[in-house]
Design an enzyme around this catalytic site. Structure first.
Site, short mmCIF file in Angstrom:
data_model
loop_
_atom_site.label_atom_id
_atom_site.label_comp_id
_atom_site.label_asym_id
_atom_site.label_seq_id
_atom_site.Cartn_x
_atom_site.Cartn_y
_atom_site.Cartn_z
N MET A 1 39.42 8.92 -4.30
CA MET A 1 38.25 9.27 -3.50
C MET A 1 38.17 10.78 -3.31
SD MET A 1 37.45 6.21 -0.82
CE MET A 1 38.71 6.59 0.38
N ALA B 1 39.46 14.77 -2.58
CA ALA B 1 40.35 15.48 -1.66
C ALA B 1 41.77 15.43 -2.22
CB ALA B 1 40.28 14.90 -0.25
N HIS C 1 48.06 12.77 -5.82
CA HIS C 1 47.09 12.43 -6.86
C HIS C 1 47.47 13.07 -8.21
CE1 HIS C 1 44.44 12.10 -3.17
NE2 HIS C 1 44.24 10.92 -3.75
N GLN D 1 34.31 0.18 1.36
CA GLN D 1 35.64 -0.08 1.90
C GLN D 1 35.84 0.53 3.29
OE1 GLN D 1 37.44 2.00 -1.56
NE2 GLN D 1 38.89 2.87 -0.09
N LYS E 1 52.09 4.16 -2.13
CA LYS E 1 51.87 4.41 -0.71
C LYS E 1 50.93 3.37 -0.12
CE LYS E 1 48.99 7.44 1.03
NZ LYS E 1 48.25 6.70 2.09
N ASP E 2 49.85 3.08 -0.82
CA ASP E 2 48.93 2.01 -0.42
C ASP E 2 49.42 0.71 -1.06
OD1 ASP E 2 46.63 3.55 0.98
OD2 ASP E 2 46.97 4.66 -0.87
N SER F 1 49.01 12.22 1.99
CA SER F 1 47.76 11.53 2.22
C SER F 1 46.67 12.55 2.51
CB SER F 1 47.86 10.56 3.40
OG SER F 1 46.59 10.06 3.77
N ARG G 1 44.47 12.20 4.56
CA ARG G 1 44.21 12.17 6.01
C ARG G 1 45.22 12.99 6.80
NH1 ARG G 1 42.38 6.79 4.55
NH2 ARG G 1 40.22 6.51 5.24
#
Length: 282
Positions: A33, A35, A40, A64, A153-154, A189, A191
């Site tokens: 997504m 960022a 990544h 989502q 992680k996810d 992350s 976030r």
């Protein structure tokens, strides 16, 4: 530094992939997504080990996000993302507008059971994985990639997507990559940028608690007591705990002891307005 091709339509992406396949080249997809951070970039590097060509999709997927979640404030940093991908030699970016992914009249979703319905993130975000699976199914069929790389992680997401791809015979291999962490153990992350300095200093406690819990379980400590004490430690430290659970590593079903199979510890907790998730193997 080579320029990275940018495709905004499925048609253009498929044309490029058809050419690569005609030349006998494998194609990998890295769904994101945007960022982008070092986690990544690690996914791209892993993809390059498995395929000659790598496409990175950048799409903040509205389906989502629940109405109260951070869709509008989710960071969008396309120019810097593109520069990072050029630096590591990604071949292309799929950067579709919402209308390309969800045109007028779009009315289909994927119904999920199995690892999507085990009382972890699905308990707190009941429509989340349906949106993830729908967009991933579209990305897989749109790109016609040979493989896709997802981070651990996810972890629940990884298991949901792998199950969906296998169940629907999508013909794509799902390649996992171990969680990329900061030096103090915090999982990378997008976030994390929302954490205050004080919250950022506290955040690595999640990983330390999980490591200690995993050590106790490997030493045959009582599972329920060990998990309960770890939960209490996280709450006492100031987190708002959604869950800390020991689950079967493949099915994500609850376990009662190490004899139930390989175990994964999974956590989701909030610091201020930021929700952190993580997991480790036992």
């Amino acid at each position: 530094m080579a320029e990275v091709a940018v495709f905004e339509t499925v048609r253009d992406m498929r044309a490029a992939v058809a050419g690569w396949h005609a030349a006998g080249e494998k194609v990998a997809l890295v769904p994101t997504m945007g960022a982008l951070h070092e986690g990544h970039i690690a996914l791209v590097s892993e993809a390059q080990k498995h395929a000659r060509r790598v496409i990175v999709s950048i799409f903040v997927n509205p389906t989502q996000f629940a109405p109260h979640e951070d869709f509008k404030k989710y960071p969008r940093t396309f120019d810097s993302d593109r520069a990072k991908l050029a630096q590591v030699g990604a071949d292309a970016i799929f950067f579709p507008p919402v209308e390309e992914m969800y045109p007028p009249g779009f009315a289909s979703r994927i119904l999920l059971l199995g690892p999507a319905a085990v009382g972890l993130d699905d308990r707190f975000r009941p429509t989340h994985f349906e949106g993830v699976a729908t967009v991933c199914c579209k990305l897989f069929t749109q790109s016609r990639a040979d493989l896709a790389v997802f981070g651990e992680k996810d972890y629940q997401q990884l298991k949901v997507v792998a199950r969906m791809a296998a169940d629907l015979d999508l013909g794509i291999e799902i390649v996992p990559l171990a969680t990329v962490r900061e030096a103090d153990g915090l999982a990378l992350s997008s976030r994390n940028r929302y954490l205050s300095a004080e919250e950022r200093a506290l955040a690595p406690l999640l990983h330390r608690v999980m490591q200690a819990l995993a050590a106790r379980l490997r030493n045959r400590d009582d599972l329920f007591r060990a998990v309960g004490e770890a939960q209490s430690e996280i709450i006492t430290a100031g987190f708002e705990l959604d869950y800390l659970e020991a689950r079967h590593a493949q099915t994500l079903a609850p376990v009662t002891s190490l004899a139930d199979g390989p175990i994964r510890i999974l956590v989701a907790a909030r610091l201020g307005g930021t929700r952190l998730i993580d997991n480790i193997a036992v």
